[in-house]
Design an enzyme around this catalytic site. Structure first.
Site, PDB file in Angstrom:
ATOM      1  N   LYS A  25      45.722  60.476  45.198  1.00 52.36           N
ATOM      2  CA  LYS A  25      46.806  61.273  45.755  1.00 52.36           C
ATOM      3  C   LYS A  25      46.249  62.409  46.624  1.00 52.36           C
ATOM      4  CE  LYS A  25      50.439  61.696  43.322  1.00 52.36           C
ATOM      5  NZ  LYS A  25      50.849  61.871  41.954  1.00 52.36           N
ATOM      6  N   ARG A  95      50.610  67.846  40.042  1.00 51.74           N
ATOM      7  CA  ARG A  95      50.580  66.395  39.803  1.00 51.74           C
ATOM      8  C   ARG A  95      49.175  65.887  39.562  1.00 51.74           C
ATOM      9  NH1 ARG A  95      55.177  63.791  42.611  1.00 51.74           N
ATOM     10  NH2 ARG A  95      56.349  65.427  43.624  1.00 51.74           N
ATOM     11  N   GLY A 104      52.316  56.230  36.479  1.00 53.44           N
ATOM     12  CA  GLY A 104      53.090  56.680  35.317  1.00 53.44           C
ATOM     13  C   GLY A 104      52.265  56.976  34.078  1.00 53.44           C
ATOM     14  N   MET A 106      49.875  59.322  33.731  1.00 50.70           N
ATOM     15  CA  MET A 106      49.504  60.725  33.526  1.00 50.70           C
ATOM     16  C   MET A 106      50.673  61.640  33.907  1.00 50.70           C
ATOM     17  SD  MET A 106      45.512  60.751  34.540  1.00 50.70           S
ATOM     18  CE  MET A 106      45.756  60.105  36.158  1.00 50.70           C
ATOM     19  N   ARG A 339      49.552  55.652  48.863  1.00 53.91           N
ATOM     20  CA  ARG A 339      48.443  55.020  48.155  1.00 53.91           C
ATOM     21  C   ARG A 339      48.526  53.517  48.370  1.00 53.91           C
ATOM     22  NH1 ARG A 339      50.824  56.184  42.124  1.00 53.91           N
ATOM     23  NH2 ARG A 339      52.690  54.944  42.358  1.00 53.91           N
ATOM     24  N   HIS A 460      36.027  29.675  18.191  1.00 53.61           N
ATOM     25  CA  HIS A 460      36.464  28.301  18.422  1.00 53.61           C
ATOM     26  C   HIS A 460      37.834  28.248  19.083  1.00 53.61           C
ATOM     27  CE1 HIS A 460      38.407  24.511  17.143  1.00 53.61           C
ATOM     28  NE2 HIS A 460      37.248  24.017  17.518  1.00 53.61           N
ATOM     29  N   SER A 776      20.827  25.050  31.469  1.00 54.34           N
ATOM     30  CA  SER A 776      22.184  25.578  31.547  1.00 54.34           C
ATOM     31  C   SER A 776      22.290  26.675  30.484  1.00 54.34           C
ATOM     32  CB  SER A 776      23.196  24.465  31.280  1.00 54.34           C
ATOM     33  OG  SER A 776      24.484  25.015  31.293  1.00 54.34           O
ATOM     34  N   CYS A 846      27.059  27.755  31.396  1.00 54.46           N
ATOM     35  CA  CYS A 846      28.269  27.083  30.915  1.00 54.46           C
ATOM     36  C   CYS A 846      28.925  27.845  29.767  1.00 54.46           C
ATOM     37  CB  CYS A 846      27.969  25.649  30.515  1.00 54.46           C
ATOM     38  SG  CYS A 846      26.791  25.518  29.173  1.00 54.46           S
ATOM     39  N   TYR A 866      24.709  26.893  40.061  1.00 59.35           N
ATOM     40  CA  TYR A 866      26.147  26.776  39.851  1.00 59.35           C
ATOM     41  C   TYR A 866      26.585  27.553  38.605  1.00 59.35           C
ATOM     42  CZ  TYR A 866      25.116  23.563  36.029  1.00 59.35           C
ATOM     43  OH  TYR A 866      24.650  23.047  34.850  1.00 59.35           O
TER      44      TYR A 866
HETATM   45  C1  PEP Z   1      27.400  28.523  24.639  1.00 62.09           C
HETATM   46  O1  PEP Z   1      26.888  28.772  23.562  1.00 62.09           O
HETATM   47  O2  PEP Z   1      27.475  29.350  25.554  1.00 62.09           O
HETATM   48  C2  PEP Z   1      27.988  27.211  24.891  1.00 62.09           C
HETATM   49  C3  PEP Z   1      28.466  26.900  26.067  1.00 62.09           C
HETATM   50  O3  PEP Z   1      28.074  26.368  23.836  1.00 62.09           O
HETATM   51  P1  PEP Z   1      29.183  26.468  22.679  1.00 62.09           P
HETATM   52  O4  PEP Z   1      30.181  27.493  23.108  1.00 62.09           O
HETATM   53  O5  PEP Z   1      29.768  25.116  22.558  1.00 62.09           O
HETATM   54  O6  PEP Z   1      28.364  26.882  21.518  1.00 62.09           O
END
Ligand code: PEP
Ligand code: MG
Length: 902
Positions: A25, A95, A104, A106, A339, A460, A776, A846, A866
């Protein structure tokens, strides 16, 4: 150090660039003043003063009082008015305003400077008694609640009582005397509650207000907002003290809020509301229905034309959609704020693409404008905004960790089996469990949403639900879930099986009852922007998918292969032929319960056709893109039933005694299964599992290849410890695969690699790469094992660990956003060492972090090939990968800071 910045009469100490110091502001007011827009004069106390205040036991820097006094004197001189003056009093607004907009969250105090002496002065100057006393009551009301903390509701009740005494409905009908009486009542109430008189001295009022604005930075609302929006690293709020202008002096006055484009659709139309004869908070509070800007145009054509010009000037100046507040006082326009406007996800895409096409911004800027949440919110259903806030608050049952966004409505069901039964007869269900296990997958799949009392973002339930883009709340610790009695309770409220509940995975709230949901439609602009992102990014983006269905969804989202296929997820549910699910389950359970390798082989032979069929479907869906298949990983006990009734049922079906089942289940028990007999250790001890899984992969690949489907299988071993271990597995893998390939007389390329999920593997990556053709990073386990925090249990205390008002040890949940300092260091080392050994080593990630924007950017900086994300986060990864390239370019252009002279 300078703590106060003045602006007024076309000049300003600060600039629009100084958001960090002056807040959005303050910087906006300074900039608008500089570019010649009509802005009332005032001054801004910096965020550094706020930072000092909290770091020094809530004391102001000693030079602040002096600076405020000087700037106030300057303001008085410029306006020709004096704070608290009997004849020509100056009134100011106080303000808040931090570097990032927190609408909103503060506090604000208006009409400051009014007291018994200056009220008649205002009445005289405006020739309007009613206006003066209305302004005074607003000030006393605001000051009492905001600065002193008296309950708003009680003050409002007095206002309502006064109106009913006078027999009027609207505030506009209240006379000067009515307001005067109300001021008297408020002051009496103030004295009663605080033991002190309401402050008459304007300087005391001003410092009270400054303190209250600072305090609001650490207020519950503001802290929560920062946590949810992941706003970190700010010093605090600035305080803007600005000359009041009044929109409520008559029919030539008014106040409004407008956006340079439509914030919900993104269309390039002037969008806003205007209230005649009203003050700012009336618009926000929605007391009266405002008029559309078109109506304002008809009533005040000159002012409107001026406002339209301001709209164009500001959008061009800031090159983004602006959210502006303005007031018209007796026909004169004043800009009170500008803003960057908040926008719906649809609008974010529309505006970014339109503005790039209009050449207002570059394509790179357009890409930077989109946040990961914009993408998330584009695909997931959300709660309809029809339900009033207080109604929503009343219905809140509990709060948990928002593991997968979106919202879900259904009847609470407490076992996975029943969830499947209920769903089969067409009921919408929410599966409620203390925690989930692979046995629950069927029930999870049919549920609209999943709610657990334990677990964190990589537990899980979270991992599985994320894969399906299914709303999931975990770690709702306060929920007392009893699967026996089929009830859960929290805060004295009980929900029984079959009662409707609603989950909001956006913020982790659980509500009782059935709340309407709305599903947004991704706009065309989304596709355009994603194409731009793909052109810019260097990282590949794959997906974590375990079934042909998931693989197809992920292809639709732009995935370029599978980075992780968790084969164990295939053991429980047959997604294409659900009637065969039981057969699959029994086969895997028989394999686990087997006493001898022969018995194990017999059971595995039953699993082989299922897995082969799944792989064929996945290879077909990924037509030509690489597919990384991970061999069995979780501890075996997760696949067998633990309650006696189910053990007995299983025993009967596979033709062994219930005692045998119980004994084997008992044998499989581990004190610490996450560090137990799992990962690639399973295939070292039971090579026949490896044999079956590799056979299924290779036979599926050959089958596809023969039909002209291009396949690139990558066989991955989980949780490897070192080279020696991997060598055993690699040799066995190649032995099985090569024999099948030779027998089929075909040529088939495949890779063998490993996950890096243990610090030891990361440290010894140079040696491991002698065997592995790819790495990975399984950062779920790598985070767990590096930090020594259980991914399934840490949800219990992690919220406190990321709450800046509590422990505040982490900036973010490390299971959600990579701990780049610690875990990241191991990753960096592993990649460097791995590539020293094998320069062309393929590297990916992954773990769940592969779908987290900041983590993706980090992976880019490490030079990975990747990232792999669950299907619904593939778009986030594509965008973040592009943003990483843009940021890298910007950083390399930034002049390097000269070394400090000593
Ligand atoms: C991990 O541990 O990051 C993974 C991809 O395997 P999981 O989540 O199946 O243990
Ligand atoms: Mg793992």
């Amino acid at each position: 150090m300078k703590y106060v910045y003045f602006f007024g009469a076309g000049k300003a100490d600060g600039t629009g660039e100084m958001k960090d110091l002056l807040g959005g502001k303050g910087a906006g007011l300074a900039e608008m003043t500089r570019i010649g827009l009509p802005v009332p004069a005032g001054f801004t106390i910096t965020t550094e003063a706020c930072d000092y205040y909290f770091k020094h036991g809530k004391k102001y820097p000693k030079e602040l009082r002096d600076e405020v006094a000087k700037n106030l004197a300057k303001l008085e001189k410029l306006t020709g008015k004096k704070l608290g003056d009997a004849d020509n009093p100056l009134l100011v607004s106080v303000r808040s305003g931090s570097a990032r907009s927190m609408p909103g969250m503060m506090e604000t105090i208006l009409n400051l400077g009014l007291n018994n002496k200056s009220v008649p002065g205002i009445a005289k100057a405006t020739k309007n008694d009613r206006f003066a006393y209305d302004a005074y009551r607003r000030f006393v009301q605001m000051y009492s609640s905001v600065v002193i903390g008296l309950p708003k509701e009680e003050l409002e009740a007095k206002l309502r009582a006064m109106k009913s005494r006078l027999g009027v409905k609207d505030d506009t009908e209240v006379s000067a005397d009515g307001w005067r009486d109300l001021v008297g009542e408020y002051k009496k109430y103030f004295k009663q509650k605080t033991g002190k008189d309401f402050p008459e001295d304007p300087t005391e009022q001003l410092w009270g207000a400054i303190g209250a604005v600072f305090e609001s930075w650490m207020g519950e609302k503001a802290v929560t907002y920062r946590r949810v929006e992941k706003i970190t690293g700010l010093l605090g709020t600035a305080v803007n003290v600005v000359q009041m202008v009044f929109g409520n002096t008559g029919e030539e006055s008014g106040t409004g809020v407008c956006f340079t484009r439509d914030p919900s659709t993104g269309q390039k139309v002037f969008f806003g509301d205007f209230l005649l004869n009203a003050q700012g908070e009336d618009v926000v509070a929605g007391i009266r229905t405002p008029m559309h800007l078109d109506e304002m145009k008809a009533r005040m054509p000159k002012v409107y034309a001026q406002l339209e010009k301001v709209r164009q000037t500001l959008e061009k100046h800031y090159t983004d959609m602006q959210d502006m507040e303005f007031t018209v006082e007796n026909g004169t326009l004043y800009m009170l704020q500008t803003r960057t406007g908040k926008r719906s996800p649809t609008a974010a895409f529309q505006m970014a693409v339109d503005m790039a096409n209009e050449k207002l911004i570059t394509v790179e800027q357009a890409l930077e404008r989109i946040k990961p949440e914009d993408i998330e919110r584009l695909f997931y259903p959300v709660l309809s905004s029809k339900l009033a806030r207080h109604e929503l608050a009343n219905r809140k049952l509990a709060e948990g960790i928002n593991a997968v966004p979106g919202a879900a409505v259904g009847k609470a069901v407490f076992t996975a089996e029943e969830a499947e039964q209920w769903a089969q007869r067409g009921e919408k269900v929410i599966l409620v469990r203390r925690e989930t296990s692979p046995e629950d997958v069927g029930g999870m799949y049919v549920a609209q949403g999943i709610l657990t009392a334990t677990g964190g973002k990589t537990s899980h339930a979270a991992v599985v639900a994320r894969g399906w883009g299914k709303c999931c709340i975990v770690g709702a610790e306060k929920l007392d879930i009893d699967a026996e009695t089929k009830k859960m309770s929290s805060n004295g409220r009980v929900v029984s099986q079959g009662d409707w509940i609603t989950l909001d995975g956006g913020d982790g709230s659980v509500y009782t009852g059935e709340i309407e949901l709305v599903r947004p439609e991704p706009p065309k602009a989304f596709e355009t922007l994603m194409k731009w992102a793909d052109k810019v990014r260097k990282l590949g983006v794959r997906t974590n998918a375990d079934t042909p269905q998931d693989a197809r969804v992920a292809r639709g989202m732009g995935a370029e292969g599978i980075g992780l296929c968790r084969t164990e997820h295939m053991f429980f549910k047959d997604f294409e032929h659900p009637e065969k699910s039981r057969e699959r389950q029994r086969a895997i359970q028989e394999m686990i319960l087997a006493d001898t390798p022969e018995a194990r082989r017999t059971a595995l032979a039953k699993l082989l056709p299922f897995q082969r069929r799944d792989f064929i479907g996945i290879f077909e869906a990924m037509d030509g893109f690489p597919v990384t298949v991970r061999l069995i990983d979780p501890p075996l006990h997760e696949f067998v039933p633990h309650d006696p009734a189910k053990q007995e049922e299983l025993a009967k079906e596979i033709g062994i005694s219930a005692e045998q089942v119980a004994r084997r289940v008992d044998q499989l028990h581990e004190a610490n299964p996450m560090l137990g007999f799992r990962g690639c250790r399973l295939c070292i001890i039971f090579p026949e599992i490896l044999e079956m899984q590799v056979r299924a992969i290779i036979e599926a690949a050959i089958d596809c290849q023969k039909r002209g489907v291009k396949v690139l299988p990558e066989i991955m071993h989980p949780l490897t410890l070192d080279k020696k271990e991997l060598k055993i597995l690699e040799t066995e893998t190649r032995k099985v695969a090569d024999a099948i390939i030779a027998e089929a007389k075909v040529k088939l390329e495949y890779l063998v690699g490993t996950m890096i999920e243990l610090p030891r593997a990361a440290l010894l990556a140079g040696q491991i790469a002698e065997v592995a053709e790819f790495f990975s990073f399984g950062t779920n386990d790598l985070t767990q094992t590096t930090m020594g925090l259980s991914r399934d249990d840490a949800g219990r205390f992690l919220p406190e660990y990321v709450d800046e008002r509590k422990a505040g040890v982490f900036k973010a949940d490390p299971f959600q956003s990579l701990d780049t300092e610690g875990v990241g260091l191991l990753m960096k080392w592993a990649i460097e060492q791995g590539r020293k050994t094998r320069p062309k080593l393929k590297v990916g990630i992954c773990g769940e972090h592969g779908g987290d924007g900041d983590s993706v950017k980090f992976c880019h900086s490490l030079g990975m090939n990747y990232v792999s994300a669950s299907p619904f986060r593939v778009a986030i990864a594509r965008l973040a990968a592009a943003q990483a390239v843009i940021e890298e370019k910007q950083n390399s252009k930034k002049p390097k800071r000269a070394a400090k002279k000593r």
